[in-house]
Design a protein around this motif. Structure first.
Motif, mmCIF file in Angstrom:
data_model
loop_
_atom_site.group_PDB
_atom_site.id
_atom_site.type_symbol
_atom_site.label_atom_id
_atom_site.label_comp_id
_atom_site.label_asym_id
_atom_site.label_seq_id
_atom_site.Cartn_x
_atom_site.Cartn_y
_atom_site.Cartn_z
ATOM 1 N N ASN A 37 0.868 -1.161 0.000
ATOM 2 C CA ASN A 37 0.000 0.000 0.000
ATOM 3 C C ASN A 37 0.919 1.229 0.000
ATOM 4 N N THR A 38 0.727 2.138 -0.951
ATOM 5 C CA THR A 38 1.699 3.221 -1.116
ATOM 6 C C THR A 38 1.529 4.336 -0.088
ATOM 7 N N ARG A 39 0.511 4.217 0.738
ATOM 8 C CA ARG A 39 0.339 5.237 1.792
ATOM 9 C C ARG A 39 0.849 4.724 3.137
ATOM 10 N N THR A 40 0.718 3.422 3.386
ATOM 11 C CA THR A 40 1.074 2.869 4.702
ATOM 12 C C THR A 40 2.252 1.898 4.627
ATOM 13 N N PHE A 41 2.587 1.462 3.408
ATOM 14 C CA PHE A 41 3.645 0.471 3.159
ATOM 15 C C PHE A 41 3.323 -0.907 3.715
ATOM 16 N N GLU A 42 2.067 -1.113 4.103
ATOM 17 C CA GLU A 42 1.647 -2.447 4.523
ATOM 18 C C GLU A 42 1.686 -3.345 3.283
ATOM 19 N N ALA A 43 2.254 -4.535 3.467
ATOM 20 C CA ALA A 43 2.359 -5.470 2.349
ATOM 21 C C ALA A 43 0.960 -5.871 1.897
ATOM 22 N N ARG A 44 0.765 -5.994 0.585
ATOM 23 C CA ARG A 44 -0.539 -6.428 0.082
ATOM 24 C C ARG A 44 -0.872 -7.827 0.573
ATOM 25 N N ALA A 45 0.182 -8.634 0.796
ATOM 26 C CA ALA A 45 -0.049 -10.045 1.115
ATOM 27 C C ALA A 45 -0.219 -10.319 2.605
ATOM 28 N N ALA A 46 0.039 -9.354 3.478
ATOM 29 C CA ALA A 46 -0.056 -9.644 4.919
ATOM 30 C C ALA A 46 -0.351 -8.387 5.711
ATOM 31 N N GLN A 47 -1.343 -8.466 6.587
ATOM 32 C CA GLN A 47 -1.654 -7.336 7.451
ATOM 33 C C GLN A 47 -0.597 -7.198 8.539
ATOM 34 N N GLY A 48 -0.314 -5.958 8.918
ATOM 35 C CA GLY A 48 0.558 -5.713 10.067
ATOM 36 C C GLY A 48 2.033 -5.740 9.730
ATOM 37 N N ILE A 49 2.382 -6.025 8.465
ATOM 38 C CA ILE A 49 3.793 -6.026 8.059
ATOM 39 C C ILE A 49 4.011 -4.914 7.039
ATOM 40 N N HIS A 50 4.824 -3.934 7.410
ATOM 41 C CA HIS A 50 5.091 -2.794 6.524
ATOM 42 C C HIS A 50 6.463 -3.000 5.894
ATOM 43 N N VAL A 51 6.512 -3.029 4.571
ATOM 44 C CA VAL A 51 7.776 -3.327 3.884
ATOM 45 C C VAL A 51 8.297 -2.056 3.214
ATOM 46 N N ILE A 52 9.510 -1.659 3.590
ATOM 47 C CA ILE A 52 10.090 -0.417 3.080
ATOM 48 C C ILE A 52 11.454 -0.690 2.459
ATOM 49 N N GLY A 53 12.025 0.356 1.882
ATOM 50 C CA GLY A 53 13.367 0.247 1.294
ATOM 51 C C GLY A 53 13.330 -0.457 -0.043
ATOM 52 N N ASP A 54 14.476 -0.955 -0.442
ATOM 53 C CA ASP A 54 14.624 -1.514 -1.784
ATOM 54 C C ASP A 54 13.754 -2.743 -2.029
ATOM 55 N N ALA A 55 13.280 -3.415 -0.959
ATOM 56 C CA ALA A 55 12.565 -4.679 -1.138
ATOM 57 C C ALA A 55 11.183 -4.491 -1.759
ATOM 58 N N ASN A 56 10.607 -3.284 -1.651
ATOM 59 C CA ASN A 56 9.233 -3.140 -2.138
ATOM 60 C C ASN A 56 9.194 -2.664 -3.591
ATOM 61 N N ILE A 57 7.964 -2.659 -4.148
ATOM 62 C CA ILE A 57 7.746 -2.060 -5.476
ATOM 63 C C ILE A 57 7.051 -0.751 -5.219
ATOM 64 N N PRO A 58 7.771 0.338 -5.250
ATOM 65 C CA PRO A 58 7.188 1.610 -4.831
ATOM 66 C C PRO A 58 6.711 2.430 -6.014
ATOM 67 N N GLY A 59 6.039 1.832 -6.978
ATOM 68 C CA GLY A 59 5.603 2.586 -8.144
ATOM 69 C C GLY A 59 6.803 3.220 -8.821
ATOM 70 N N PRO A 60 6.717 4.528 -9.098
ATOM 71 C CA PRO A 60 7.817 5.177 -9.833
ATOM 72 C C PRO A 60 9.000 5.563 -8.946
ATOM 73 N N MET A 61 8.952 5.269 -7.647
ATOM 74 C CA MET A 61 10.039 5.745 -6.775
ATOM 75 C C MET A 61 11.299 4.896 -6.968
ATOM 76 N N PRO A 62 12.469 5.543 -6.966
ATOM 77 C CA PRO A 62 13.717 4.786 -7.151
ATOM 78 C C PRO A 62 14.090 4.014 -5.885
ATOM 79 N N LYS A 63 14.869 2.970 -6.054
ATOM 80 C CA LYS A 63 15.391 2.227 -4.902
ATOM 81 C C LYS A 63 16.612 2.976 -4.391
#
Ligand SMILES: Cc1cc2nc3c(=O)[nH]c(=O)nc-3n(C[C@H](O)[C@H](O)[C@H](O)COP(=O)(O)OP(=O)(O)OC[C@H]3O[C@@H](n4cnc5c(N)ncnc54)[C@H](O)[C@@H]3O)c2cc1C
Lengths: 425, 99
Positions: free
Chosen positions: A301-327
């Protein structure tokens, strides 16, 4: 640490204390953060500064963190390894419970992290910032053993990969060809390979001026391309040849014994030193936890960084797909704060805050020659999309602007110092 | 904590043992980005330009001038054009309160 609290803050604190709070919020919220790099260290530092009532635990196997940023400056000796190495003592002093172990598994259903050493940690909210993994074998012949001959230097660990590249350049005879293999998007640090090329060119110009650089790229274009190529011509003449993907630049196979980089259409380039920057994915813990999709990266979720696949886990940094944002490290840093603020808000049953994500990537092209790109992004309200703010950001102006380049090289140093102090200080 | 900065570590430890932990109102998230270039709390140092502790109206006016391309700089125009009037007012307020 000695910030005097503004009056408003004191009033704010009093107001919070005076307001009845639901029972659930009274037990200290447990925030567990996996990975003590750009995303994770920024997250725990911000959490301690902003939410002193939250229990913050950081899980990171390494006792010393070597930054990727400024790693390219090890090549010419502008920086030494100790100057880009940090301990977690500063975060401990801020009240972070730092555990030096590797997270071995996540059980999202019961909100528990299992550590390699056997310990388990229960969390209310989990922040995951484990960085990247190399996709070994994505380039035929490029495995861990090959990386000891053709270093990547893209996951610093103890810095040995970058230092290996430096030693190889030192051992190379003048007149040799230094080959680069550069991956397709997305990958860690879009301008990173081109800053690396610049720093190798600077070393060669000083010490082995008859040598050449052959940059084999899977892409047709790259970050800050015009600025980099202007700088290369001005500083290094025709030393650097860049070969795009549509001119057979994509490396598909390596032969470490022969020193060969082989491209898509079968051209075999024999080089004296090879820096292979391979295709990447999210780090293994994210994939094993079932958070990544078939791209190898984690949709969030691009507002909360909660993983689409699991509630309560926020994935940040290079590991996520942040739309147009660079790693980038700066994106990992600014998004980590939104992720923490969202995690705490959601835990307390509140609405996550308005978000704005900030990026600057400075690159050194030569001594006293810096360039930059700025991006400012905003997600939509429900976190399904993200866009760059119109008319904002952009790259440094082009043209013969020596004072701009000199100042940006200096400000790049100030950036590095500021951001690392904000993470580890 | 940088590896070769042991004296700073000792200083930090000394300070942290006396500094009280008080709940502060969270800074506006827009102000967090500034820390990446202007030093901890915006106090500058080590080549970074300090922005903390200046008059609120002055900080806001500088940011608005950068945004309107009326103040020369290497990067701040590109930065300021990403923020709304309300965010500029909030970050100016925040940094003006840090002494
Ligand atoms: C050569 C180079 C130059 C760069 N220059 C810049 C720059 O100038 N500016 C910029 O903004 N960015 C730059 N970057 C990009 C930047 O380094 C990354 O974007 C940033 O490090 C991403 O942060 P992260 O938290 O996702 O990963 P990392 O910073 O890599 O941190 C991940 C951490 O997680 C830990 N970890 C992994 N798995 C586990 C596990 N299972 N359990 C516990 N811990 C785990 C790792 O040990 C590591 O410490 C550069 C990158 C490179 C390669």
């Amino acid at each position: 640490m000695t910030t005097h609290l503004p009056r408003r803050a004191l009033l704010g604190a009093a107001a919070v204390l005076a307001t009845p709070v639901p029972l659930r919020a009274q037990a200290a919220a447990r925030l567990v953060v996996i990975g003590g790099g750009f995303g994770g260290a920024s997250a725990v530092s911000f959490a301690r500064r902003t939410y002193p009532d939250v229990q913050v635990t950081l899980v990171e196997p390494q006792t010393r963190f070597v930054t990727c940023p400024y790693g390219n400056l090890l090549i010419g000796g502008e920086r030494q390894l100790a100057q880009i190495t940090y301990t977690y003592d500063g975060l401990r002093a801020r009240g972070v419970n730092v555990i030096h172990d590797r997270a071995a598994g996540i059980d999202a259903a019961v909100k528990r992290v299992r550590l390699a050493g056997g310990q388990t940690l229960d969390y209310d909210r989990l922040i995951l910032s484990p960085g990247i993994a190399i996709r070994w074998g994505a380039i035929e012949g490029y495995d861990q053993a090959a990386a000891e001959v053709m270093p990547h230097g893209w996951i610093p660990a103890d810095g040995s990969q970058t230092l290996l590249l430096r030693r190889q350049l030192e051992a190379m005879a003048d007149g040799g060809v230094v080959g680069f293999a550069i991956p397709a998007n997305p990958f860690r640090c879009p301008p990173g390979p081109y800053e690396r090329i610049s720093m190798v060119a600077q070393y060669l110009k000083r010490h082995k001026p008859r040598s050449k650089i052959l940059a084999l790229d899977a892409k047709e274009g790259f970050s800050k391309q015009g600025l980099f190529q202007d700088g290369w011509r001005a500083l290094y003449g025709d030393m650097i040849e860049w070969v795009p993907g549509n001119r057979d630049g994509r490396v598909v196979k390596v032969d470490p014994r022969e020193g060969v980089l082989e491209t898509e259409f079968g051209t075999r380039h024999k080089v004296a030193v090879a820096n292979v920057i391979p295709p990447q994915s999210a780090a293994s813990i994210a994939i094993e936890a079932g958070l990544a999709n078939d791209t190898g990266w984690v949709p969030v979720n691009t507002r909360t960084f909660e993983a689409r696949a699991a509630q309560g886990i926020h994935v940040i940094g290079d590991a996520n797909i942040p739309g147009p944002m660079p790693k980038s490290g700066f994106i990992a840093n600014t998004t980590s704060k939104q992720a923490v603020a969202s995690a705490i808000a959601l835990h307390r049953g509140q609405t996550p805050p308005e978000a704005v994500y900030f990026n600057t990537c400075y690159s050194h092209v030569g001594a006293e020659y810096g360039i930059s790109v700025v991006n400012i992004f905003r997600p939509n309200a429900d976190g399904t999309a993200i866009a760059e703010v119109p008319n904002s950001g952009g790259v440094s102006p082009r043209g013969d602007l020596p004072e701009q380049r000199r100042l940006e090289a200096t400000y790049a140093d100030a950036w590095y110092d500021s951001i690392t102090r904000s993470m580890f200080g | 904590m940088r590896l070769n900065a042991l004296p700073a570590l000792l200083l930090t430890l000394a300070l942290s043992s006396v500094a009280p932990v008080v709940a502060a109102e969270p800074a506006p998230l827009a102000a967090e980005a500034c820390l990446g270039c202007h030093g901890p709390d915006g106090r500058g140092g080590a080549g970074a330009i300090p922005i903390a502790g200046r008059d609120k109206a002055e900080i806001a006016a500088i940011l608005l001038a950068f945004r309107a391309n009326e103040r020369p700089g290497t990067i701040m125009g590109r930065v300021a054009r990403g923020y709304t009037d309300a965010e500029i007012a909030a970050v100016a307020d925040h940094y003006s309160r840090i002494r």
